[in-house]
Design a protein around this motif. Sequence first.
Motif, PDB file in Angstrom:
ATOM      1  N   GLY A  12      12.319 -39.716 -37.058  1.00 41.02           N
ATOM      2  CA  GLY A  12      11.861 -38.645 -36.473  1.00 41.02           C
ATOM      3  C   GLY A  12      11.368 -38.741 -34.954  1.00 41.02           C
ATOM      4  O   GLY A  12      11.025 -40.081 -34.720  1.00 41.02           O
ATOM      5  N   THR A  13      11.428 -37.735 -34.263  1.00 37.37           N
ATOM      6  CA  THR A  13      11.159 -37.896 -32.663  1.00 37.37           C
ATOM      7  C   THR A  13      10.149 -37.109 -32.328  1.00 37.37           C
ATOM      8  O   THR A  13       9.702 -37.080 -31.088  1.00 37.37           O
ATOM      9  CB  THR A  13      12.455 -37.799 -32.016  1.00 37.37           C
ATOM     10  OG1 THR A  13      12.719 -36.041 -32.263  1.00 37.37           O
ATOM     11  CG2 THR A  13      13.641 -38.437 -32.397  1.00 37.37           C
ATOM     12  N   ALA A  14       9.425 -36.422 -33.301  1.00 37.96           N
ATOM     13  CA  ALA A  14       8.461 -35.345 -32.908  1.00 37.96           C
ATOM     14  C   ALA A  14       7.185 -35.990 -32.221  1.00 37.96           C
ATOM     15  O   ALA A  14       6.717 -34.988 -31.373  1.00 37.96           O
ATOM     16  CB  ALA A  14       7.561 -34.665 -34.339  1.00 37.96           C
ATOM     17  N   PRO A  47       8.115 -33.228 -27.538  1.00 36.84           N
ATOM     18  CA  PRO A  47       6.805 -33.012 -28.608  1.00 36.84           C
ATOM     19  C   PRO A  47       6.206 -31.779 -28.507  1.00 36.84           C
ATOM     20  O   PRO A  47       6.213 -31.173 -27.523  1.00 36.84           O
ATOM     21  CB  PRO A  47       6.121 -34.122 -28.059  1.00 36.84           C
ATOM     22  CG  PRO A  47       6.191 -33.874 -26.714  1.00 36.84           C
ATOM     23  CD  PRO A  47       7.639 -33.744 -26.450  1.00 36.84           C
ATOM     24  N   ILE A  48       5.834 -31.275 -29.839  1.00 37.62           N
ATOM     25  CA  ILE A  48       4.892 -29.855 -29.837  1.00 37.62           C
ATOM     26  C   ILE A  48       3.400 -30.104 -29.645  1.00 37.62           C
ATOM     27  O   ILE A  48       2.707 -30.390 -30.377  1.00 37.62           O
ATOM     28  CB  ILE A  48       5.311 -29.439 -31.197  1.00 37.62           C
ATOM     29  CG1 ILE A  48       6.645 -29.100 -31.690  1.00 37.62           C
ATOM     30  CG2 ILE A  48       4.551 -28.103 -31.547  1.00 37.62           C
ATOM     31  CD1 ILE A  48       7.145 -28.801 -33.221  1.00 37.62           C
ATOM     32  N   ASN A  49       3.395 -30.542 -28.291  1.00 34.85           N
ATOM     33  CA  ASN A  49       1.898 -30.899 -27.864  1.00 34.85           C
ATOM     34  C   ASN A  49       1.165 -29.858 -26.966  1.00 34.85           C
ATOM     35  O   ASN A  49       0.140 -29.968 -26.403  1.00 34.85           O
ATOM     36  CB  ASN A  49       1.970 -31.983 -27.398  1.00 34.85           C
ATOM     37  CG  ASN A  49       2.639 -32.219 -26.100  1.00 34.85           C
ATOM     38  OD1 ASN A  49       3.405 -31.067 -25.701  1.00 34.85           O
ATOM     39  ND2 ASN A  49       2.777 -33.412 -25.419  1.00 34.85           N
ATOM     40  N   GLY A  50       1.981 -28.653 -26.893  1.00 39.95           N
ATOM     41  CA  GLY A  50       1.154 -27.813 -25.977  1.00 39.95           C
ATOM     42  C   GLY A  50       1.296 -27.798 -24.641  1.00 39.95           C
ATOM     43  O   GLY A  50       0.901 -26.900 -23.957  1.00 39.95           O
ATOM     44  N   ASP A  54       6.223 -31.219 -21.157  1.00 35.48           N
ATOM     45  CA  ASP A  54       6.899 -32.043 -22.074  1.00 35.48           C
ATOM     46  C   ASP A  54       7.877 -31.413 -22.862  1.00 35.48           C
ATOM     47  O   ASP A  54       8.473 -32.120 -23.679  1.00 35.48           O
ATOM     48  CB  ASP A  54       5.657 -32.678 -22.992  1.00 35.48           C
ATOM     49  CG  ASP A  54       4.815 -33.628 -22.179  1.00 35.48           C
ATOM     50  OD1 ASP A  54       4.937 -34.052 -20.965  1.00 35.48           O
ATOM     51  OD2 ASP A  54       3.693 -33.855 -22.684  1.00 35.48           O
ATOM     52  N   PHE A  55       8.203 -30.248 -22.883  1.00 35.24           N
ATOM     53  CA  PHE A  55       9.031 -29.471 -23.325  1.00 35.24           C
ATOM     54  C   PHE A  55      10.459 -30.426 -23.290  1.00 35.24           C
ATOM     55  O   PHE A  55      10.824 -30.485 -22.183  1.00 35.24           O
ATOM     56  CB  PHE A  55       9.201 -27.903 -23.095  1.00 35.24           C
ATOM     57  CG  PHE A  55      10.303 -27.337 -23.983  1.00 35.24           C
ATOM     58  CD1 PHE A  55       9.897 -26.602 -25.083  1.00 35.24           C
ATOM     59  CD2 PHE A  55      11.666 -27.121 -23.379  1.00 35.24           C
ATOM     60  CE1 PHE A  55      10.821 -25.863 -25.525  1.00 35.24           C
ATOM     61  CE2 PHE A  55      12.616 -26.352 -23.928  1.00 35.24           C
ATOM     62  CZ  PHE A  55      12.120 -25.814 -25.469  1.00 35.24           C
ATOM     63  N   GLY A  56      11.123 -30.698 -24.349  1.00 31.33           N
ATOM     64  CA  GLY A  56      12.352 -31.454 -24.391  1.00 31.33           C
ATOM     65  C   GLY A  56      12.292 -32.842 -23.977  1.00 31.33           C
ATOM     66  O   GLY A  56      13.356 -33.537 -24.056  1.00 31.33           O
ATOM     67  N   ARG A  57      11.065 -33.492 -23.886  1.00 27.84           N
ATOM     68  CA  ARG A  57      11.018 -34.831 -23.385  1.00 27.84           C
ATOM     69  C   ARG A  57      11.729 -35.700 -24.662  1.00 27.84           C
ATOM     70  O   ARG A  57      12.375 -36.706 -24.068  1.00 27.84           O
ATOM     71  CB  ARG A  57       9.499 -34.992 -23.388  1.00 27.84           C
ATOM     72  CG  ARG A  57       9.429 -36.781 -22.975  1.00 27.84           C
ATOM     73  CD  ARG A  57       7.932 -36.933 -22.504  1.00 27.84           C
ATOM     74  NE  ARG A  57       8.012 -36.271 -21.123  1.00 27.84           N
ATOM     75  CZ  ARG A  57       6.739 -36.320 -20.457  1.00 27.84           C
ATOM     76  NH1 ARG A  57       5.666 -36.588 -20.702  1.00 27.84           N
ATOM     77  NH2 ARG A  57       6.934 -35.655 -19.004  1.00 27.84           N
ATOM     78  N   ALA A  58      11.241 -35.544 -25.850  1.00 29.98           N
ATOM     79  CA  ALA A  58      12.037 -36.355 -27.056  1.00 29.98           C
ATOM     80  C   ALA A  58      13.338 -36.485 -26.822  1.00 29.98           C
ATOM     81  O   ALA A  58      14.048 -37.425 -27.031  1.00 29.98           O
ATOM     82  CB  ALA A  58      11.434 -36.086 -28.112  1.00 29.98           C
ATOM     83  N   ALA A  59      14.124 -35.282 -26.802  1.00 35.20           N
ATOM     84  CA  ALA A  59      15.382 -35.337 -26.662  1.00 35.20           C
ATOM     85  C   ALA A  59      16.226 -35.981 -25.195  1.00 35.20           C
ATOM     86  O   ALA A  59      17.156 -36.691 -25.349  1.00 35.20           O
ATOM     87  CB  ALA A  59      15.987 -34.000 -26.807  1.00 35.20           C
ATOM     88  N   ASN A  84       9.344 -22.756 -26.944  1.00 38.27           N
ATOM     89  CA  ASN A  84       8.195 -23.393 -26.146  1.00 38.27           C
ATOM     90  C   ASN A  84       7.858 -24.714 -26.878  1.00 38.27           C
ATOM     91  O   ASN A  84       8.409 -24.761 -28.098  1.00 38.27           O
ATOM     92  CB  ASN A  84       7.179 -22.739 -25.800  1.00 38.27           C
ATOM     93  CG  ASN A  84       6.457 -21.972 -27.288  1.00 38.27           C
ATOM     94  OD1 ASN A  84       6.229 -22.569 -28.118  1.00 38.27           O
ATOM     95  ND2 ASN A  84       6.376 -20.770 -27.027  1.00 38.27           N
ATOM     96  N   ASN A  85       6.870 -25.362 -26.590  1.00 37.13           N
ATOM     97  CA  ASN A  85       6.354 -26.453 -27.509  1.00 37.13           C
ATOM     98  C   ASN A  85       4.908 -26.298 -27.945  1.00 37.13           C
ATOM     99  O   ASN A  85       4.300 -27.280 -28.030  1.00 37.13           O
ATOM    100  CB  ASN A  85       6.636 -27.787 -26.978  1.00 37.13           C
ATOM    101  CG  ASN A  85       6.030 -27.802 -25.453  1.00 37.13           C
ATOM    102  OD1 ASN A  85       5.605 -26.987 -24.717  1.00 37.13           O
ATOM    103  ND2 ASN A  85       5.770 -29.400 -25.049  1.00 37.13           N
ATOM    104  N   LEU A  86       4.556 -25.057 -28.053  1.00 34.17           N
ATOM    105  CA  LEU A  86       3.336 -24.646 -28.386  1.00 34.17           C
ATOM    106  C   LEU A  86       2.896 -24.639 -29.771  1.00 34.17           C
ATOM    107  O   LEU A  86       1.768 -24.446 -30.264  1.00 34.17           O
ATOM    108  CB  LEU A  86       2.752 -23.423 -27.885  1.00 34.17           C
ATOM    109  CG  LEU A  86       2.701 -23.287 -26.309  1.00 34.17           C
ATOM    110  CD1 LEU A  86       2.818 -21.634 -25.844  1.00 34.17           C
ATOM    111  CD2 LEU A  86       2.034 -24.022 -25.475  1.00 34.17           C
ATOM    112  N   GLY A  87       3.976 -24.881 -30.717  1.00 37.59           N
ATOM    113  CA  GLY A  87       3.700 -24.732 -32.017  1.00 37.59           C
ATOM    114  C   GLY A  87       3.773 -23.140 -32.646  1.00 37.59           C
ATOM    115  O   GLY A  87       3.615 -22.576 -33.580  1.00 37.59           O
TER     116      GLY A  87
END
Length: 117
Positions: A12-14, A47-50, A54-59, A84-87
Amino acid sequence: MSREFSKQIMLGTALWGWGVEKREVFALLDAFLDLGGQYIDAATNYPINGVAEDFGRAAAWLGEWLNSNTGTKLSVLLKVGSKNNLGSPDADLSPEVFAQAEKRYQEIFRGNLSALA
């Protein structure tokens, strides 16, 4: 005695970019591949870190690692649609989003994209 992962284990990459730094990600990928791993779980919003930047950083990091490890064959499952990566539940699951993601991430993942979800 060498150890190998079961072929069903998925990395996993979350948390990549949120708790797991880039150098650690690259070391994890190296070790995962060395142990026989082949499946990667990714999402366009990890990561879903808000933190919007950082949106799309893992990919992006996965793509960077694949670019510097040409010839590597992994099977990447990519979840798409989150805006978004806000959850939050904000998503676009239209056929256009899937088509754009497939085209973009086949290039970024160097042909290792196996499925979109």
